[in-house]
Scaffold this active site. Sequence first.
Site, PDB file in Angstrom:
ATOM      1  N   SER A   1       0.839  -1.206   0.000  1.00  0.00           N
ATOM      2  CA  SER A   1       0.000   0.000   0.000  1.00  0.00           C
ATOM      3  C   SER A   1       0.872   1.254   0.000  1.00  0.00           C
ATOM      4  O   SER A   1       1.574   1.510  -0.969  1.00  0.00           O
ATOM      5  CB  SER A   1      -0.959  -0.037   1.184  1.00  0.00           C
ATOM      6  OG  SER A   1      -1.949   0.965   1.076  1.00  0.00           O
TER       7      SER A   1
ATOM      8  N   HIS B   1      -9.023   0.943   0.100  1.00  0.00           N
ATOM      9  CA  HIS B   1      -8.876  -0.102  -0.923  1.00  0.00           C
ATOM     10  C   HIS B   1     -10.227  -0.753  -1.250  1.00  0.00           C
ATOM     11  O   HIS B   1     -10.340  -1.978  -1.323  1.00  0.00           O
ATOM     12  CB  HIS B   1      -7.852  -1.147  -0.488  1.00  0.00           C
ATOM     13  CG  HIS B   1      -6.486  -0.575  -0.241  1.00  0.00           C
ATOM     14  ND1 HIS B   1      -5.741  -0.018  -1.248  1.00  0.00           N
ATOM     15  CD2 HIS B   1      -5.772  -0.443   0.906  1.00  0.00           C
ATOM     16  CE1 HIS B   1      -4.603   0.426  -0.730  1.00  0.00           C
ATOM     17  NE2 HIS B   1      -4.601   0.188   0.562  1.00  0.00           N
TER      18      HIS B   1
END
Length: 369
Positions: free
Chosen positions: A96, A200
Amino acid sequence: MVARSKRGLVVRTYVFPGQGSQKKTMGGTLFDEFVSLTRAADSILGYSVKELCLEDPDNRLSRTEFTQPALYVVNALSYYKKLQESERPDFFAGHSLGEFNALLAAECFSFETGLRLVRKRGELMAQAREGAMAAVLNASAQEIRSILDDNGLTSIDLANFNSGSQIVISGPSEDIKAAKPLFQSGNHLFAPLNTSGAFHSRYMEPARREFTRFLETVTFSPQKVPVISNVTARPYEDHRVKDLLAGQLTNAVRWSDSVQYLLGLGEMEFEELGHGNVLTKLINKIRREAPQQPRQSRPAAAQSSLSAQELVRQWNERNPVGTRVRSKTGEYQDLKTATPAKVLFGHRAAVYMIGYRGYFDLTEIESVN
């Protein structure tokens, strides 16, 4: 760079952690070792990143808009410290937020540019407050999806595939709460995460659109070392960097697939740079969970009566760097060699390919006249 260990030739990947790995005191002496970069970070952020990381006087380190710049700086300084004692690896990957450090290490942008990107990303993600996330343990993706769908929780997305049995779900706060009792029977475990939004997932679409506009103000350089994308679990193609960085906000982090892809390249060593060992533990878990299968490269090499060294010698004699090739085993378009062929892992005759951003066995390709 291919390193040599006691086991022979190995390939190395540096990995960078993301949100969740932060902790007060992280960074330690790095801020004093890299004074000019620390000052540059302070100028961009408008506060002391050293004070935030080491003392956290206002308890801001857990807030997304502060967490992400702080982790980026610590990850970056950790990498620059590593460069003082070692060469660059063969691949970079980040989880990430950590993917921005992977792209920084690959020299796609400067330290300052990366920090501005991360600051903007953190601000946008912090604004997404109508959601939650939770980790589900000891359940496969198919099990989780089936349980959610059977209980009418189609509003929840699978957000992080950290390993085959550690998956993070993301969605509206009330729906995440409703999912909790569904994963508290048998071997399943449910752990709510301390995040401010449904990261996400589809609910980050407004942030994705805004970040896309911000990315258009930035110029990226080609990667000096391949970086694995969270979205595709494959090496970035340079022309897709902006698209995939923006898409990372709404797409799942395919960490398990990324690690398995790297493991499939041969004898792979991973080293985590930054604070903690979250990714190191995940990588070890992925290794344990992965089915034990013979490497794909060995059967291909065995089909040839020539040694890997001889295959490499003959290929390099006949095919200069830049040769266009076609794959015998898959549908890959616009392949072109980026390097001379070489022997990897002591037995694999291979060449690095533009258009695929990875190695192909010489036995699996043929040149295009």
